[in-house]
Write an enzyme that holds these catalytic residues in place. Structure first.
Site, mmCIF file in Angstrom:
data_model
loop_
_atom_site.group_PDB
_atom_site.id
_atom_site.type_symbol
_atom_site.label_atom_id
_atom_site.label_comp_id
_atom_site.label_asym_id
_atom_site.label_seq_id
_atom_site.Cartn_x
_atom_site.Cartn_y
_atom_site.Cartn_z
ATOM 1 N N PRO A 55 0.837 -1.218 0.000
ATOM 2 C CA PRO A 55 0.000 0.000 0.000
ATOM 3 C C PRO A 55 0.862 1.253 0.000
ATOM 4 O O PRO A 55 0.866 1.998 0.970
ATOM 5 C CB PRO A 55 -0.813 -0.150 1.289
ATOM 6 C CG PRO A 55 0.037 -0.986 2.208
ATOM 7 C CD PRO A 55 0.873 -1.877 1.316
ATOM 8 N N CYS A 56 1.570 1.474 -1.056
ATOM 9 C CA CYS A 56 2.476 2.615 -1.126
ATOM 10 C C CYS A 56 1.714 3.920 -0.968
ATOM 11 O O CYS A 56 2.274 4.934 -0.602
ATOM 12 C CB CYS A 56 3.252 2.588 -2.434
ATOM 13 S SG CYS A 56 2.571 1.496 -3.676
ATOM 14 N N HIS A 57 0.426 3.889 -1.214
ATOM 15 C CA HIS A 57 -0.347 5.126 -1.095
ATOM 16 C C HIS A 57 -0.493 5.542 0.365
ATOM 17 O O HIS A 57 -0.874 6.652 0.664
ATOM 18 C CB HIS A 57 -1.715 4.925 -1.745
ATOM 19 C CG HIS A 57 -2.494 3.802 -1.157
ATOM 20 N ND1 HIS A 57 -2.423 2.509 -1.658
ATOM 21 C CD2 HIS A 57 -3.334 3.755 -0.105
ATOM 22 C CE1 HIS A 57 -3.218 1.740 -0.914
ATOM 23 N NE2 HIS A 57 -3.779 2.469 0.033
#
Length: 111
Positions: A55-57
DNA sequence: GCGTTGACCTCCA
DNA sequence: CTGGAGGCCAACG
């Protein structure tokens, strides 16, 4: 496992971020033991392997801002998904760190 | 092994 | 807000 320590570490930590929470590059870098390696964390995100499902966001800068837009398709896009997960955004367009800044659970090295 | 670059952080003007 | 300068570590050519 644990091939490349740094990247692998980043991926592990980021994948541990729960919904409605966000972490900063510097924070993660500090967890790795190099609070100055925030740049590497950013590169790790950029090179984020899809198969890891990271979940790089949920990873943003310390000011609560995020990448200019060459990331997930636009800052506004990220803002939407984060809000959808429960992250609070301020009027200035930054994430409410005081509320959504995630902290690693105690029991894995200190910090 | 070196040089450059990078989704960073901090300070100062 | 924009700009420059310094520092950190790793990947890429």
């Amino acid at each position: 496992m644990k091939g490349s320590n740094f990247f692998n570490r980043v991926y592990e930590i980021v994948s541990q971020i729960p919904e409605g929470k966000v972490a900063t590059y510097g924070q993660i870098a500090a967890m790795l033991g190099s609070p100055r390696a925030a740049r590497i964390v950013g590169e790790a995100m950029r090179r984020t392997p899809e198969y890891l499902d990271i979940p790089c966001h949920r990873v943003i800068s310390k000011d609560g801002t995020m990448a200019p837009g060459y990331a997930f398709g636009g800052e506004g896009k990220q803002r939407e998904m984060l809000e959808k997960e429960g992250v609070i955004f301020k009027e200035n367009g930054c994430v409410d760190m005081q509320r959504c800044l995630w902290r690693k659970p105690i029991m894995e090295r200190d910090e």
